[in-house]
Write a protein that holds these residues in place. Structure first.
Motif, short mmCIF file in Angstrom:
data_model
loop_
_atom_site.label_atom_id
_atom_site.label_comp_id
_atom_site.label_asym_id
_atom_site.label_seq_id
_atom_site.Cartn_x
_atom_site.Cartn_y
_atom_site.Cartn_z
N GLU A 202 0.84 -1.21 0.00
CA GLU A 202 0.00 0.00 0.00
C GLU A 202 0.87 1.25 0.00
OE1 GLU A 202 -3.22 0.85 2.65
OE2 GLU A 202 -3.76 -1.28 2.79
N LEU A 203 1.94 1.16 0.76
CA LEU A 203 2.82 2.31 0.87
C LEU A 203 3.52 2.62 -0.47
CD1 LEU A 203 4.12 4.49 2.58
CD2 LEU A 203 5.77 2.82 3.38
N ILE A 204 3.95 1.56 -1.16
CA ILE A 204 4.61 1.75 -2.46
C ILE A 204 3.66 2.47 -3.42
CG2 ILE A 204 5.53 0.54 -4.49
CD1 ILE A 204 6.55 -1.64 -2.49
N LEU A 205 2.41 2.06 -3.43
CA LEU A 205 1.43 2.72 -4.31
C LEU A 205 1.17 4.16 -3.86
CD1 LEU A 205 -1.05 -0.23 -4.93
CD2 LEU A 205 0.72 0.65 -6.47
N ALA A 206 1.24 4.39 -2.57
CA ALA A 206 1.05 5.75 -2.07
C ALA A 206 2.18 6.66 -2.54
CB ALA A 206 0.96 5.75 -0.54
N VAL A 207 3.39 6.10 -2.58
CA VAL A 207 4.55 6.87 -3.05
C VAL A 207 4.35 7.23 -4.52
CG1 VAL A 207 7.03 6.75 -3.56
CG2 VAL A 207 6.16 5.82 -1.41
N GLU A 208 3.92 6.23 -5.30
CA GLU A 208 3.68 6.47 -6.73
C GLU A 208 2.63 7.56 -6.92
OE1 GLU A 208 2.83 3.75 -10.65
OE2 GLU A 208 1.47 3.56 -8.96
N ASN A 209 1.54 7.47 -6.16
CA ASN A 209 0.46 8.46 -6.28
C ASN A 209 0.92 9.85 -5.88
OD1 ASN A 209 -1.78 7.20 -7.34
ND2 ASN A 209 -2.19 6.14 -5.41
N ALA A 210 1.72 9.92 -4.83
CA ALA A 210 2.19 11.23 -4.37
C ALA A 210 3.00 11.91 -5.47
CB ALA A 210 3.02 11.06 -3.10
N ALA A 211 3.83 11.14 -6.18
CA ALA A 211 4.63 11.74 -7.26
C ALA A 211 3.74 12.13 -8.43
CB ALA A 211 5.71 10.77 -7.69
N LYS A 212 2.79 11.25 -8.77
CA LYS A 212 1.90 11.54 -9.91
C LYS A 212 1.04 12.78 -9.65
CE LYS A 212 1.02 7.03 -12.03
NZ LYS A 212 0.07 5.89 -12.02
N ASN A 213 0.70 12.99 -8.39
CA ASN A 213 -0.21 14.09 -8.07
C ASN A 213 0.51 15.29 -7.46
OD1 ASN A 213 -2.41 12.50 -8.90
ND2 ASN A 213 -2.39 11.44 -6.93
N SER A 214 1.81 15.43 -7.73
CA SER A 214 2.56 16.52 -7.11
C SER A 214 2.23 17.86 -7.73
CB SER A 214 4.06 16.27 -7.27
OG SER A 214 4.45 16.57 -8.60
N ARG B 253 9.18 18.64 -4.16
CA ARG B 253 9.82 17.37 -3.78
C ARG B 253 9.53 17.06 -2.30
NH1 ARG B 253 15.38 16.58 -2.79
NH2 ARG B 253 14.90 17.80 -0.91
N ASP B 254 9.67 18.09 -1.47
CA ASP B 254 9.42 17.87 -0.05
C ASP B 254 7.94 17.60 0.22
OD1 ASP B 254 12.08 18.07 0.32
OD2 ASP B 254 12.07 20.09 1.20
N GLY B 255 7.07 18.10 -0.67
CA GLY B 255 5.64 17.80 -0.55
C GLY B 255 5.37 16.31 -0.73
N VAL B 256 6.12 15.67 -1.61
CA VAL B 256 5.97 14.22 -1.82
C VAL B 256 6.43 13.47 -0.56
CG1 VAL B 256 6.74 12.23 -3.17
CG2 VAL B 256 6.20 14.40 -4.32
N ILE B 257 7.50 13.95 0.03
CA ILE B 257 7.99 13.30 1.26
C ILE B 257 6.93 13.41 2.36
CG2 ILE B 257 9.76 13.43 3.07
CD1 ILE B 257 11.72 14.37 0.90
N GLU B 258 6.31 14.58 2.44
CA GLU B 258 5.26 14.78 3.45
C GLU B 258 4.07 13.85 3.17
OE1 GLU B 258 4.54 19.03 4.10
OE2 GLU B 258 2.54 18.41 4.78
N ALA B 259 3.70 13.75 1.90
CA ALA B 259 2.58 12.86 1.55
C ALA B 259 2.91 11.42 1.91
CB ALA B 259 2.27 12.99 0.05
#
Ligand SMILES: [Zn+2]
Length: 412
Positions: free
Chosen positions: A246-258, A298-304
């Motif tokens: 779930e976390l891996i997909l969340a990382v992908e989504n965070a980058a796609k929706n940055s 970039r830091d927004g993705v880390i926060e997400a």
């Protein structure tokens, strides 16, 4: 000034260096401070000395080969890259900037040009993170982005400290002495293969880099509960791998929706414990790499990602530890070096594309202490870090020619 790049010699040197490798050709493996890397360094040093350059090494093995200018006290103009290679890599990453930089200097020497500012080839130690888990080790120390104290704490996968490793490699100076002063370089230009498909797709032979994207890397450990794959029923599980998925997909989504096209995020390592077919995963270790040209995004993705960790740990009753290993700021390249490279392209009748480097390079760190920029040449299909990485002799020669022209302008 008539510049002639010796293509045959340069190509044969690239082949010779590629043969100093721990992998079967065409693959290249050259991990920092292995006997193979030391052999490559000795060979390279001999090539620099052959060209009449004065060679010195600092305490971490960054190698400086200097062609003295008429004003020896003036800041130098630098060029260079790295020669270490990740396991099963190609021949051109880094090497084009090192051997190409050397050939640019030799072409200038042959042309009769005499620099006012010294021109210096810089071969960075351990651009790749393979051995010590941190990329751009040499340039981080040169720029003061990594303190000597922090560097001393690094160790390799076999538990050998950096102090032991470098002492075995014959490097005994103090790490505190590596940092360069802010006025050391007047300018720095790094030639490199693009490692992406943009130049090839657009049929443009050269790229002048105006920004270097910044990577952040995170280590994430998910702790759940193990058990027998037959014995524990689904409602009672705290499967660490399902949480990690779930976390891996969340990382992908965070980058796609940055909100930015330059954001990329990758989970490249996933280690599952205990790793048995009939055992529920109790622990998973992930590593994530997040990059952007914009620091806030970039830091927004880390926060997400961190928010996702919190949500997943409570919904799945697992513990998630995150550790931010590094979070470097992106770099804007120096306008005067970008200008010198662009003018050199124009002077040689070459079309060029102002572009962003999405991979990070030693120039990212050098740009903190010197005006720096990069020159890209195309590589086939954008492939890099694989044995079929390829840049054509024509493209390499063109890059060296333009680099030499820019070095001449900057060092005059
Ligand atoms: Zn590289």
């Amino acid at each position: 000034m008539k510049l002639d790049v010796d293509r045959d010699r340069l190509m044969s040197e690239i082949e010779t260096l590629a043969a100093i490798s721990d992998a079967e050709p065409p693959a290249v493996t050259r991990i920092v401070f292995t006997p193979t890397d030391l052999k490559a360094r000795a060979w390279l040093r001999a090539r620099c000395e052959e060209a009449g350059l004065t060679v010195r090494q600092d305490a971490i093995g960054n190698t400086f080969a200097r062609w003295s200018g008429s004003d020896r006290a003036a800041p130098a103009v630098g060029t260079g890259s790295h020669v270490d290679a990740i396991p099963n890599a190609g021949k051109y990453d880094g090497v084009v900037g090192v051997l190409g930089g050397l050939e640019a200097i030799r072409a200038l020497q042959r042309s009769g040009f005499r620099p006012t500012h010294s021109i210096e080839l810089l071969v960075f130690t351990s651009e790749e993170p393979t051995r010590f888990g941190i990329g751009c080790l040499g340039s981080r120390l040169l720029s003061g982005s990594l303190s000597a104290e922090a560097a001393k704490k690094l160790s390799d996968g076999d538990g050998q400290s950096i102090e032991e490793v470098r002492s075995k490699a014959g490097l005994d100076g103090a790490l505190d002495d590596i940092k360069l002063s802010a006025g050391y370089y007047k300018a720095f230009a790094e030639l490199h293969i693009e490692q992406g498909p943009v130049l090839e797709t657009q049929h443009i032979p050269l790229g002048v880099v105006t920004k270097i994207a910044a990577p952040a890397s995170m280590r994430i450990v998910v702790e759940g509960a193990g058990g027998h794959a037959g014995g524990v029923l689904m409602p009672d599980r705290r499967d660490a791998l399902c949480a990690a998925a779930e976390l891996i997909l969340a990382v992908e989504n965070a980058a796609k929706n940055s909100g930015g096209a330059d954001t990329v995020a990758t989970v490249g390592i996933c280690e599952v414990f205990p790793g048995a077919v009939n055992s529920i995963p109790s622990r998973v270790r992930l590593s994530a790499d997040i990059r952007d040209t914009d620091l806030a995004r970039r830091d927004g993705v880390i926060e997400a990602m961190e928010n996702a960790c919190n949500a997943i740990s409570s919904s799945r009753q697992v513990t998630i530890h995150t550790e931010l290993l590094n979070a470097d700021a992106p770099a804007e390249c120096a306008p005067q070096v970008v200008q010198a490279l662009s003018d050199a392209c124009t002077k040689h009748g070459q079309e060029f594309l102002p572009m962003i480097s999405r991979a990070y390079h030693d120039s990212l760190f050098i740009s903190r202490i010197a005006p720096a920029a990069m020159l890209f040449i195309p590589c086939r299909n954008g492939y890099s870090h694989r044995p079929d990485e390829y840049a054509s002799p024509e493209d390499i020669t063109r890059g060296v020619m333009v680099l030499a022209e820019a070095l001449a302008t900057l060092s005059a």
